[in-house]
Write an enzyme that holds these catalytic residues in place. Structure first.
Site, PDB file in Angstrom:
ATOM      1  N   LYS A 103      13.520 -53.232 -24.046  1.00 55.00           N
ATOM      2  CA  LYS A 103      13.690 -51.854 -23.594  1.00 55.00           C
ATOM      3  C   LYS A 103      12.414 -51.114 -23.948  1.00 55.00           C
ATOM      4  O   LYS A 103      12.180 -50.761 -25.109  1.00 55.00           O
ATOM      5  CB  LYS A 103      14.897 -51.231 -24.288  1.00 55.00           C
ATOM      6  CG  LYS A 103      15.233 -49.850 -23.781  1.00 55.00           C
ATOM      7  CD  LYS A 103      16.565 -49.388 -24.342  1.00 55.00           C
ATOM      8  CE  LYS A 103      17.005 -48.067 -23.756  1.00 55.00           C
ATOM      9  NZ  LYS A 103      16.085 -46.970 -24.049  1.00 55.00           N
ATOM     10  N   CYS A 118     -15.792 -36.588 -56.857  1.00 53.05           N
ATOM     11  CA  CYS A 118     -14.814 -37.635 -57.157  1.00 53.05           C
ATOM     12  C   CYS A 118     -13.807 -37.116 -58.180  1.00 53.05           C
ATOM     13  O   CYS A 118     -14.198 -36.658 -59.254  1.00 53.05           O
ATOM     14  CB  CYS A 118     -15.536 -38.868 -57.700  1.00 53.05           C
ATOM     15  SG  CYS A 118     -14.390 -40.132 -58.269  1.00 53.05           S
ATOM     16  N   SER A 153      22.042 -44.137 -17.052  1.00 53.23           N
ATOM     17  CA  SER A 153      21.491 -44.347 -18.393  1.00 53.23           C
ATOM     18  C   SER A 153      22.259 -45.495 -19.033  1.00 53.23           C
ATOM     19  O   SER A 153      22.998 -46.203 -18.338  1.00 53.23           O
ATOM     20  CB  SER A 153      21.568 -43.073 -19.221  1.00 53.23           C
ATOM     21  OG  SER A 153      22.915 -42.676 -19.329  1.00 53.23           O
ATOM     22  N   ARG A 188      13.158 -39.700 -13.201  1.00 50.46           N
ATOM     23  CA  ARG A 188      14.605 -39.809 -13.246  1.00 50.46           C
ATOM     24  C   ARG A 188      15.259 -38.426 -13.244  1.00 50.46           C
ATOM     25  O   ARG A 188      16.320 -38.231 -12.654  1.00 50.46           O
ATOM     26  CB  ARG A 188      15.004 -40.586 -14.511  1.00 50.46           C
ATOM     27  CG  ARG A 188      16.493 -40.686 -14.725  1.00 50.46           C
ATOM     28  CD  ARG A 188      16.806 -41.513 -15.962  1.00 50.46           C
ATOM     29  NE  ARG A 188      18.233 -41.619 -16.151  1.00 50.46           N
ATOM     30  CZ  ARG A 188      18.981 -40.711 -16.771  1.00 50.46           C
ATOM     31  NH1 ARG A 188      18.419 -39.628 -17.256  1.00 50.46           N
ATOM     32  NH2 ARG A 188      20.281 -40.886 -16.897  1.00 50.46           N
ATOM     33  N   CYS A 246     -14.362 -39.313 -61.598  1.00 52.34           N
ATOM     34  CA  CYS A 246     -15.553 -39.293 -62.452  1.00 52.34           C
ATOM     35  C   CYS A 246     -16.416 -38.059 -62.212  1.00 52.34           C
ATOM     36  O   CYS A 246     -17.411 -37.858 -62.911  1.00 52.34           O
ATOM     37  CB  CYS A 246     -16.377 -40.552 -62.254  1.00 52.34           C
ATOM     38  SG  CYS A 246     -17.201 -40.623 -60.656  1.00 52.34           S
ATOM     39  N   ASP A 274     -15.808 -53.558 -11.305  1.00 51.16           N
ATOM     40  CA  ASP A 274     -16.412 -52.254 -11.021  1.00 51.16           C
ATOM     41  C   ASP A 274     -17.410 -52.347  -9.873  1.00 51.16           C
ATOM     42  O   ASP A 274     -17.526 -51.443  -9.051  1.00 51.16           O
ATOM     43  CB  ASP A 274     -17.107 -51.699 -12.272  1.00 51.16           C
ATOM     44  CG  ASP A 274     -16.090 -51.374 -13.371  1.00 51.16           C
ATOM     45  OD1 ASP A 274     -14.880 -51.315 -13.059  1.00 51.16           O
ATOM     46  OD2 ASP A 274     -16.514 -51.193 -14.534  1.00 51.16           O
ATOM     47  N   GLU A 308     -17.722 -57.028 -12.967  1.00 53.62           N
ATOM     48  CA  GLU A 308     -17.583 -57.563 -11.608  1.00 53.62           C
ATOM     49  C   GLU A 308     -16.623 -56.698 -10.786  1.00 53.62           C
ATOM     50  O   GLU A 308     -16.875 -56.377  -9.629  1.00 53.62           O
ATOM     51  CB  GLU A 308     -16.977 -58.969 -11.695  1.00 53.62           C
ATOM     52  CG  GLU A 308     -17.944 -60.089 -11.448  1.00 53.62           C
ATOM     53  CD  GLU A 308     -17.239 -61.419 -11.684  1.00 53.62           C
ATOM     54  OE1 GLU A 308     -16.910 -62.081 -10.701  1.00 53.62           O
ATOM     55  OE2 GLU A 308     -17.005 -61.759 -12.862  1.00 53.62           O
ATOM     56  N   GLU A 346      16.379 -58.013 -21.502  1.00 55.02           N
ATOM     57  CA  GLU A 346      15.000 -57.545 -21.288  1.00 55.02           C
ATOM     58  C   GLU A 346      14.614 -56.595 -22.409  1.00 55.02           C
ATOM     59  O   GLU A 346      15.455 -55.843 -22.882  1.00 55.02           O
ATOM     60  CB  GLU A 346      14.909 -56.746 -19.971  1.00 55.02           C
ATOM     61  CG  GLU A 346      15.411 -57.477 -18.764  1.00 55.02           C
ATOM     62  CD  GLU A 346      15.759 -56.523 -17.603  1.00 55.02           C
ATOM     63  OE1 GLU A 346      15.271 -55.373 -17.589  1.00 55.02           O
ATOM     64  OE2 GLU A 346      16.518 -56.945 -16.733  1.00 55.02           O
ATOM     65  N   CYS A 389     -17.477 -42.365 -53.428  1.00 57.74           N
ATOM     66  CA  CYS A 389     -18.007 -42.098 -54.754  1.00 57.74           C
ATOM     67  C   CYS A 389     -18.959 -43.253 -55.026  1.00 57.74           C
ATOM     68  O   CYS A 389     -18.536 -44.397 -55.079  1.00 57.74           O
ATOM     69  CB  CYS A 389     -16.873 -42.066 -55.770  1.00 57.74           C
ATOM     70  SG  CYS A 389     -17.438 -42.252 -57.463  1.00 57.74           S
TER      71      CYS A 389
HETATM   72  S1  IVH Z   1      18.109 -50.439 -16.907  1.00 59.33           S
HETATM   73  C1  IVH Z   1      21.713 -49.390 -15.984  1.00 59.33           C
HETATM   74  N1  IVH Z   1      16.201 -51.829 -18.065  1.00 59.33           N
HETATM   75  O1  IVH Z   1      16.155 -47.043 -20.800  1.00 59.33           O
HETATM   76  C2  IVH Z   1      20.411 -48.959 -15.582  1.00 59.33           C
HETATM   77  N2  IVH Z   1      16.345 -49.495 -18.513  1.00 59.33           N
HETATM   78  O2  IVH Z   1      18.619 -45.699 -21.731  1.00 59.33           O
HETATM   79  C3  IVH Z   1      19.648 -48.278 -16.624  1.00 59.33           C
HETATM   80  N3  IVH Z   1      14.598 -48.664 -20.017  1.00 59.33           N
HETATM   81  O3  IVH Z   1      16.420 -44.593 -18.305  1.00 59.33           O
HETATM   82  C4  IVH Z   1      18.264 -48.711 -16.698  1.00 59.33           C
HETATM   83  N4  IVH Z   1      13.577 -50.580 -20.325  1.00 59.33           N
HETATM   84  O4  IVH Z   1      14.091 -45.461 -18.931  1.00 59.33           O
HETATM   85  C5  IVH Z   1      16.775 -50.611 -17.921  1.00 59.33           C
HETATM   86  N5  IVH Z   1      14.557 -53.151 -19.023  1.00 59.33           N
HETATM   87  C6  IVH Z   1      15.125 -51.958 -18.856  1.00 59.33           C
HETATM   88  C7  IVH Z   1      14.622 -50.802 -19.501  1.00 59.33           C
HETATM   89  C8  IVH Z   1      15.266 -49.595 -19.310  1.00 59.33           C
HETATM   90  C9  IVH Z   1      13.573 -49.288 -20.617  1.00 59.33           C
HETATM   91  C10 IVH Z   1      14.924 -47.225 -20.161  1.00 59.33           C
HETATM   92  C11 IVH Z   1      15.029 -46.482 -18.856  1.00 59.33           C
HETATM   93  C12 IVH Z   1      16.404 -45.881 -18.820  1.00 59.33           C
HETATM   94  C13 IVH Z   1      16.765 -45.891 -20.267  1.00 59.33           C
HETATM   95  C14 IVH Z   1      18.255 -45.995 -20.427  1.00 59.33           C
END
Ligand code: IVH
Length: 709
Positions: A117, A419, A83, A138, A422, A38, A36, A115, A437
C-alpha cells in the site's frame, strides 16, 4: 532531410523515448544513460521546433502544456473510488477472510492478491482508443478534480497505449480497450522526497511533512511546469469502468495493465493459501525499509471479480479488500530544547530533546537535527511542534516544524560559537555543513567518545568498559588518551564508588586481554576517518604491520585494492600528527600487537571480481566472519553500497544499505545464498530463516499534518 525523412526520424525518436521511459519507469531497469536520453529528447525538440506542424499532443515533448489553471474543474467519477477498511493484526485479517467465506459460502475457494500500500494519493486516468484524455484526483470518492495537465507531466504515465503483446500470457486480451479508467497511486520515492525538501529548504520555501503530502501538494499545483519539476511517479493498481475488453480478476488486470505499459508493483503476489497471505504481510512489515518508497501497509484483495461483485461494498469500503496497516513511523511532538554533542572527531551535532513520544512501539526522547544549516533552513524553533520520523535502524530525526501550530512562544536557536566541553572556538571548513571543535588532544568530550569507540566490540572489545566508565575515567584524569587504559593500576581505581576489588580485578584482566587483539581491531579502535573494519583488514593484509601502514605514502596506500584516495589521505593525515605517533609508541610500550599475520588464506577464486557489502545481523556468523569468507574466496568487501557493488548480503535489521541496494537494483543475498554462491552447503543453522522479531501492528492515529499551506 526530406519532409518524409524528418517525419520518420520524429517517429523513431518518439518510439525510442517511449521505450526508454518504459524500461526506466515500468521495468525499473534503465537501458540508456541519462545523457543519451537527454540527447534524443533534445533532437526531438529541435526537429519539432523546426516543423511545428508535426507536433502531436502525445509526443514526449508535450508533457507540459497549457497555461496555469486558476482552479481545477470538478469531475464526477463514473464509478465511485472506494476506500479500504483497516486491519491491524493477523486476527483482523482472519476475521475479514472468515466474513468473506461466510458470504460466499463456506466451501468457496478464494485466492487473494496482496500488494504494497503505497503512501501517495489515488487518481483515475481515462484512456479512450489508447489516448490519455483525462485524469482526476479521488476527491471524496464521488467527485474529484481534473488534474489532467499535471498528470501528463509524470513520465511514468503513458500518454498513448499500444495493443499488448500477449504471446507469453495468452490469458490476457490481445487488444486495446476502447475505453479504460486506470486507477492507481501518484507518489514520491523517499530519496526524491528528501532531495526535494532539501531543495525547498535551501530556497527558503516551505517543506513537506512526508512523501504523501509532497505528492499531493505537487499534483495540485496550478502551473503544470512546477509539477513537471517534481519527482512524481505512478503505480497502477486497478481499473474503474472498462469497455471493449473483458477482465475477470485482479491478477489478470495487473498483468494486463503492465502489458499496456503501466508501472505495476513488482511485489504484488497472488496466493490461494491464506497462511501465505499472512506470512507475506509479516514479511513486508519487517522489510518495509528496503522499499524505495513509503508503504503504510499491504492491500489484500480477493482476486476473482465475480466474487468481488458478490461481496459488494458497505459504505465506501469494499468487503472484498482490506488494508493491513503497518505501525506509523512518524509522530508530532514538542521540541523542548536543543543540545549539542561533540563526537570523537570533533564534529559538533545538534540534538533535539523531545517531549517523549511513542513511534512504532518505541519511546522517542531524542532525535537528530543533522546540522546547523538544517535547523536554519527549516526554521526549527525551540517550543515548536515538530514531525519526528523513525525508520528502520536510522536514528530518529526531526523532519520539520508544524508551522500552523505555533502560538508565538517559540524561540529561534543559536548554534554555539564555542565547544561546550572545552570552550575552544568552533570552526567550519568551506563547503562543509559541520561545525568542529579542533582541539583534538585536549577536548574532554572528544576523548570520552574516542575511549568509548576504542573499547567497543568492533575495536578492542574491553568488557566492563563503556560510556559511563569512559566519562568517569576522563573526568577523574585517569585517562588522558586511549593508551592510558593499559597503564591503569588497581590503586587508582580503589575508592571510586562502585569499584570493589572483584570489579577492579575483572576490568584489569579484560584490559590485559585486549593487548592480544589482532592488529586490524586496534586500527579500528584508533578511529581514523574512513577506516572501518573492512579497510582495517585490507590494510593489515596488504602491509602486515602498523609501522608499514604508518610509514606508507599516499600513493602506496591508493595502490591497495579497496583503499580509495579519501581513505588514503585520511590515513596519511592521521599518522602525520605527532600526538598520534606518540600514542602508537605508548601502545607499543604497553605490549599491544602491532604486527598482523595475513588472516585470509585464499581458498578459491569463486568470487573473484565481485564486490560485496554486508549489512544487518546474519543468522550464523558475524559480519567480520562473512567478510573473511568472501575475501578467502577472492571477493572484495566494502563499507558502502554504490553502482560498483555486485551483491549486498543482508541479515535481519538491515537498514539504509539494503534500501540503497534496492534503489540501485543490486542483487541482495541472504546468508544461505552467499554460501551457495561460494559453493558451500549451508550448515543447518544457516539454512534456517533468521529468527525475526515480528512487531505487532498497533492502531495509530493520523499524525501527519501538511506543512504546505
Ligand atoms: S485499492 C478497493 N490498492 O489506499 C479499492 N489502494 O485506503 C481501493 N492505495 O485510496 C483502492 N496502494 O490511495 C488499492 N495497491 C493498492 C493501493 C491503494 C495504495 C491507497 C489508495 C486508496 C487508499 C485506500
Amino acid at each position: 532531410m526530406s519532409q518524409t525523412d524528418i517525419f520518420q526520424r520524429i517517429n523513431e525518436l518518439r518510439t525510442l523515448i517511449r521505450r526508454y521511459d518504459y524500461h526506466y519507469y515500468v521495468l525499473d531497469d534503465p537501458i540508456v544513460s541519462d545523457a543519451e536520453y537527454d540527447a534524443l529528447m533534445a533532437e526531438l525538440r529541435a526537429l519539432e521546433a523546426a516543423h511545428p506542424e508535426l507536433i502531436t499532443p502525445d509526443s514526449p515533448t508535450q508533457r507540459v502544456s497549457g497555461t496555469p489553471a486558476s482552479q481545477f474543474a470538478k469531475v464526477r467519477h463514473p464509478q465511485p473510488m472506494l476506500s479500504l477498511g483497516n486491519a491491524f493484526s493477523r486476527s483482523d485479517l482472519v476475521a475479514w477472510r472468515d466474513r468473506a467465506l461466510r458470504l460466499l459460502g463456506n466451501d468457496a475457494a478464494i485466492a487473494c492478491v496482496v500488494e504494497p500500500k503505497i503512501d501517495g494519493l489515488a487518481i483515475a486516468l481515462t484512456f479512450r482508443d489508447g489516448q490519455f484524455i483525462q485524469g482526476a484526483t479521488r476527491g471524496d470518492g464521488e467527485i474529484g478534480e481534473d488534474v489532467t495537465a499535471n498528470l501528463r507531466t509524470i513520465s511514468s504515465i503513458p500518454l498513448v497505449l499500444y495493443p499488448p503483446d500477449n504471446t507469453s500470457d495468452p490469458d490476457l486480451p490481445a487488444t486495446l480497450p476502447t475505453m479504460i479508467e486506470v486507477r492507481g497511486e501518484v507518489y514520491m520515492r523517499t530519496a526524491d522526497f528528501e532531495a526535494l525538501n532539501d531543495r525547498l529548504a535551501a530556497a527558503g520555501e516551505k517543506i513537506f511533512a512526508n512523501p504523501r503530502n509532497a505528492a499531493a501538494g505537487s499534483l495540485r499545483q496550478k502551473d503544470p511546469a512546477i509539477t513537471a519539476a517534481r519527482p512524481l511517479r505512478f503505480f497502477a493498481y486497478g481499473v474503474g469502468p472498462v469497455e471493449g475488453v473483458n477482465l475477470t480478476s485482479q491478477w489478470q488486470t495487473l498483468r494486463y495493465l503492465r502489458a499496456l505499459g503501466f508501472p505495476v508493483n513488482q511485489d504484488a503476489r497472488r496466493f490461494t493459501d491464506f497462511d501465505q497471505v499472512l506470512a507475506y504481510c509479516d514479511e513486508w512489515m519487517a522489510r518495509r525499509d528496503s522499499l524505495p518508497y513509503e508503504a503504510d501497509g499491504m492491500v489484500i484483495k480477493i482476486d476473482d471479480f465475480a466474487q468481488q461483485r458478490e461481496l459488494g461494498v458497505v459504505g465506501r469500503d469494499p468487503r472484498w479488500a482490506i488494508a493491513f496497516k503497518f505501525p506509523a513511523r512518524e509522530a508530532i511532538t514538542r521540541l523542548l530544547d536543543i543540545t549539542v554533542n561533540v563526537g570523537r572527531t570533533g564534529v559538533v551535532t545538534p540534538n533535539a530533546e523531545l517531549e517523549p513520544v511513542q513511534i512504532g512501539g518505541v519511546t522517542v526522547r531524542n532525535a537528530s537535527l543533522h546540522n546547523a544549516d538544517y535547523i536554519t533552513q527549516r526554521d526549527i524553533r525551540i517550543g515548536d511542534y515538530v514531525i519526528v520520523k523513525r525508520a528502520g535502524d536510522v536514528i530518529p530525526y526531526v523532519v520539520g516544524p508544524v508551522v500552523a501550530r505555533r502560538d508565538g512562544s517559540e524561540r529561534p536557536w543559536q548554534f554555539p560559537s564555542h565547544c561546550p566541553a572545552c570552550g575552544s572556538p568552533l570552526e567550519r571548513e568551506e563547503g562543509e555543513a559541520a561545525w568542529r571543535c579542533n582541539n583534538f588532544s585536549i577536548c574532554p568530550a572528544q576523548l570520552v567518545r574516542r575511549v568509548e569507540h576504542f573499547v567497543s566490540r568492533a575495536a578492542l572489545d574491553i568488557v566492563g568498559m563503556g560510556e559511563r566508565q569512559a566519562e568517569l575515567f576522563v573526568q577523574l584524569g585517569l585517562v588522558r588518551d586511549v593508551a592510558d587504559l593499559f597503564y591503569l593500576k588497581a590503586e587508582q581505581l580503589e575508592g571510586i564508588e562502585g569499584f570493589g576489588p572483584k570489579r577492579i580485578a575483572n576490568l584489569l584482566a579484560a584490559i590485559d586481554a585486549a593487548r592480544q587483539r589482532p592488529l586490524d581491531r586496534l586500527i579500528v579502535g584508533l578511529g581514523i576517518r574512513y577506516v572501518g573494519t573492512v579497510a582495517a583488514q585490507t590494510l593489515v593484509n596488504a602491509l602486515g604491520s602498523l609501522d608499514a601502514i604508518m610509514n606508507a605514502r599516499q600513493e602506496e596506500l591508493e595502490q591497495i585494492p579497496g583503499i580509495g584516495p579519501v581513505a588514503a589521505a585520511s590515513i596519511v593525515d592521521f599518522f602525520s600528527r605527532p600526538e598520534n605517533r606518540a600514542l602508537i609508541e605508548k601502545l607499543r610500550a604497553a605490549g599491544l600487537r602491532l604486527n598482523g599475520a595475513p588472516q585470509h588464506e585464499r581458498q578459491s577464486d569463486s568470487l573473484a571480481g565481485k564486490t560485496f557489502v554486508i549489512t544487518g545481523t546474519l543468522p550464523s556468523m558475524t559480519r567480520e566472519q562473512a567478510s573473511a569468507l568472501i575475501i578467502a574466496h577472492g571477493g572484495k568487501v566494502t563499507d558502502n553500497v554504490s553502482k560498483k557493488t555486485s551483491y549486498v548480503v543482508a541479515g535481519t535489521n538491515a537498514g539504509s544499505k539494503l534500501a540503497k541496494a534496492t534503489q540501485l537494483n543490486i542483487p541482495v543475498l541472504d546468508e544461505a545464498s552467499l554460501l551457495a554462491l561460494i559453493g558451500i552447503a549451508p550448515t543447518s543453522a544457516a539454512a534456517q530463516p533468521a529468527p525475526e522479531e515480528t512487531p505487532t501492528a498497533t492502531e495509530s492515529g493520523q499524525l501527519s499534518l501538511p506543512l504546505e499551506q
